[in-house]
Write an enzyme that holds these catalytic residues in place. Structure first.
Site, PDB file in Angstrom:
ATOM      1  N   GLY A 287     -71.371  72.074  15.471  1.00  0.00           N
ATOM      2  CA  GLY A 287     -70.817  71.118  16.427  1.00  0.00           C
ATOM      3  C   GLY A 287     -69.589  71.645  17.141  1.00  0.00           C
ATOM      4  O   GLY A 287     -69.152  72.778  16.913  1.00  0.00           O
ATOM      5  N   SER A 311     -78.719  71.135  12.475  1.00  0.00           N
ATOM      6  CA  SER A 311     -79.447  71.580  13.662  1.00  0.00           C
ATOM      7  C   SER A 311     -79.751  73.076  13.585  1.00  0.00           C
ATOM      8  O   SER A 311     -78.832  73.903  13.539  1.00  0.00           O
ATOM      9  CB  SER A 311     -78.630  71.292  14.925  1.00  0.00           C
ATOM     10  OG  SER A 311     -79.172  71.954  16.046  1.00  0.00           O
ATOM     11  N   GLU A 312     -81.025  73.412  13.591  1.00  0.00           N
ATOM     12  CA  GLU A 312     -81.424  74.815  13.532  1.00  0.00           C
ATOM     13  C   GLU A 312     -80.934  75.578  14.763  1.00  0.00           C
ATOM     14  O   GLU A 312     -80.449  76.707  14.657  1.00  0.00           O
ATOM     15  CB  GLU A 312     -82.949  74.910  13.432  1.00  0.00           C
ATOM     16  CG  GLU A 312     -83.487  76.332  13.431  1.00  0.00           C
ATOM     17  CD  GLU A 312     -84.998  76.384  13.595  1.00  0.00           C
ATOM     18  OE1 GLU A 312     -85.624  77.315  13.079  1.00  0.00           O
ATOM     19  OE2 GLU A 312     -85.536  75.478  14.272  1.00  0.00           O
ATOM     20  N   LYS A 406     -60.329  56.842  15.829  1.00  0.00           N
ATOM     21  CA  LYS A 406     -61.135  55.616  15.903  1.00  0.00           C
ATOM     22  C   LYS A 406     -61.291  54.955  14.539  1.00  0.00           C
ATOM     23  O   LYS A 406     -61.804  53.838  14.435  1.00  0.00           O
ATOM     24  CB  LYS A 406     -62.492  55.921  16.523  1.00  0.00           C
ATOM     25  CG  LYS A 406     -62.381  56.319  17.991  1.00  0.00           C
ATOM     26  CD  LYS A 406     -63.717  56.725  18.570  1.00  0.00           C
ATOM     27  CE  LYS A 406     -63.569  57.076  20.054  1.00  0.00           C
ATOM     28  NZ  LYS A 406     -62.666  58.208  20.274  1.00  0.00           N
TER      29      LYS A 406
END
Length: 621
Positions: A287, A311-312, A406
């Site tokens: 990310g 995620s590959e 947040k």
């Protein structure tokens, strides 16, 4: 014949010439016949002696066109030694002839320094005029904003450029008006840009203020935009000093310059002490924050860097980048889900990392608000618990949770689930040998789903630019800045702290949109701003601290420690019963339950439709 040999022969000629001139000056151009024999005997000796000394002092390793103060200092040292040695040698060599007048030993070195320094200066002037004069005439006219050290270096670099021709400088005030820097005149103050640009037909300005505070840089950028002049800027002084770029490598002003944050400086020695030679693991490594954490960690020479990613494709891209830019780092790319207890235990049990940076999370506020609310809970809260539990079980020394502003007084599911993740770490901080730290920060520039790329796409498409509310504000920092401060906080923690990053001043999103439109060279008439209304789970203002929290300072000016609400005994066991259930849980139930587990959570916009606006989601987070 080599240029260095030509320079050497020129200096030998200078030795002979200045020896003769010294005699002429001493005897008012009429040298008595009695002194001519000594002159003739001494001259070849002086040539050999001083020629050898000049060469011994390395005067011919440099390049004449770049002759500067260090070269002059070498000349002074060489001639100074020659001044001392020459009389000693000549007293013996000319003992059968009339002696050399003592004044010659003073005049000749002075004349020689003038000759050698003068010839080098003349050559450099002629060469630069010849090589760069035509180039400067061809370059685009540009105004330099600033008259400090950065401007001096910039003008020097641009004098060798065929792309730019500096027509003048502007300074903070008019006190320097009329003065010159490398032949370029200070034409006035920053506020005079519009007039000066019109008079000199200039369409570009280079902001040479890398060491000034961001407020001034942003103000000067706004002056450029209002004057209809395209704003460029120079690299940071740190990058120039480290040799990453040249001061002449100008670039366009970007969004980070508009937001204007002072550069972050971390205690590199402190961070290196706990990362060098260690096995370090990053979850969510593909990310925006996770990948930058990996890049920053690589600078501190870990023995192994474990990149854990669902995620590959993101994992593949990270591997390709590290092969190209960090080939010496032992990278272990591991595909896996933080919610998968078997996989997490396998990885931690095999590699036993010294530090875990947990960055894996769902972060998009509207997307996680209704139909995906339960997945946000499982990924952000249950996923954190799985990794943190395994860290405690395997005795991992340090665990750093990457959180968000947040999570402070959350009004949306995403923020509440991140606060839930913080509470999980707080509860586990009292178990085992693992030291837990939590780091909160706001929006990062250029991250997936952030407002900046959205605005850029809309401006490129000709608009309109969509903003949710005229008053909506957000805190921003760059991805590298956020990653550096996460590493710094991890090195400072003693266990159980919530670190709050100094996010600077909040930025109005509508004003940011206006600045970006002007920066693109367009006007508000060409690209409109449309207000679309707050999205599900969105609030106007983000906070850094919850109402019931206080902070205390640390030794780093951009990091404070929050005193968070404590977690009650038995809270975690009860929470896990809810997190581990297998049945589907809808959005309304998630929000009801989150209010039970996160006392600060107050749902907002809970009746707002979710699926319809997602396809047309406007920017605001």
């Amino acid at each position: 014949m080599s240029r260095s040999l030509l320079v050497f022969l020129s200096d030998l000629f200078g030795v002979a010439l200045t020896w003769w001139l010294a005699y002429l000056i001493r005897f008012n151009t009429d040298i008595p016949a009695a002194f001519i024999p000594a002159f003739g005997v001494a001259l070849p000796i002086v040539l050999l002696l001083q020629g050898a000394l000049l060469r011994a002092f390395g005067l011919y390793r440099g390049i004449w066109v770049f002759a500067s103060l260090p070269d002059l200092l070498r000349i002074l040292r060489a001639v100074g030694v020659a001044t001392l040695v020459t009389p000693l040698v000549l007293v013996v060599a000319v003992r059968y002839h009339p002696t050399v007048p003592r004044l010659i030993y003073i005049l000749q070195p002075l004349l020689l320094v003038m000759y050698m320094g003068g010839t080098r200066a003349l050559y450099r002037t002629w060469k630069e005029f010849r090589l760069y004069g035509a180039l400067r005439a061809q370059g685009q006219p540009v105004i330099v904003m600033g008259a400090g050290e950065a401007a001096v270096g910039l003008i020097r670099e641009l004098s060798r450029s065929s792309e730019w021709r500096v027509v003048g400088l502007l300074d903070k005030t008019r006190e320097s008006e009329g003065r010159e820097i490398y032949g370029c005149k200070v034409l006035g103050a920053f506020a005079d840009l519009a007039r000066v640009a019109t008079e000199h037909r200039v369409g570009h300005a280079i902001i040479a203020l890398p060491q000034e505070r961001h407020e001034l840089r942003r103000s000067v950028t706004s002056i450029c935009v209002r004057a209809g002049v395209k704003a460029l800027t120079v690299p940071a002084i740190e990058d120039v000093m480290l040799g990453r770029v040249n001061v002449g490598d100008v670039r366009q002003v970007d969004v980070e310059d508009l937001l204007g944050r002072d550069p972050v400086r971390i205690n590199a020695a402190e961070v290196k002490e706990y990362l060098r030679g260690k096995t370090v693991m990053v979850t969510g490594a593909g990310g925006s924050i996770g990948s930058e954490l990996c890049r920053q960690i690589a600078r501190f020479e870990p023995s192994v860097l474990i990149c854990f990613e669902l995620s590959e494709f993101a994992l593949y891209r990270l591997c390709e980048e590290f092969q190209a830019y960090f080939p010496n780092v032992q990278l272990v790319p591991l595909a896996g889900d933080v919610k998968d207890a078997v996989r997490v235990d396998e990885v931690l049990g095999r590699y036993r990392p010294h530090v875990i940076f947990h960055a894996a999370a769902y972060k998009h506020v509207p997307l996680m608000e209704d139909a995906n609310a339960w997945q946000a809970v499982r990924n952000n809260a249950l996923g954190t618990w799985q990794v943190a539990r395994s860290a405690v079980a395997f005795g991992i020394p340090r665990f750093v949770l990457v959180s968000t502003d947040k999570a402070v007084n959350p009004v949306n599911v995403m923020g509440a689930t991140k606060r839930l993740a913080e509470q999980v770490c707080q509860a586990l901080a009292t178990h085992g040998r693992t030291q837990f730290e939590i780091v909160r920060f706001g929006n990062v520039l250029g991250s997936a789903g952030s407002v900046i790329p959205k605005f850029q796409e809309q401006i490129a498409a000709g608009g309109p630019v969509t903003v949710t509310h005229p008053e909506i504000t957000r805190y921003f920092m760059s991805i590298p800045e956020a990653a550096q401060l996460v590493l710094q906080a991890g090195s400072m923690g003693k266990g159980g702290e919530i670190f709050v990053l100094d996010m600077g001043e909040p930025v109005k999103i509508a004003e940011l949109a206006e600045d970006m439109i002007r920066l693109s060279g367009r006007s508000g008439e060409e690209i409109r701003i449309v207000f679309t209304g707050l999205r599900p789970g969105e609030k106007l203002y983000e906070e850094v601290l919850a109402d019931a929290e206080e902070t205390r300072a640390t030794h780093h000016p951009k990091l404070r420690i929050a005193r968070a609400l404590p977690v009650e005994d038995g809270w975690l066991d009860a929470l896990l019963l809810w997190l581990r259930q297998r049945r589907p849980v809808d959005g309304p139930e998630v929000r009801r339950e989150l209010r039970r587990w996160v006392p600060e959570y107050t749902p907002a916009n809970i009746t707002a439709p979710h699926l319809r606006p997602i396809a047309k989601a406007s920017a605001g987070n």
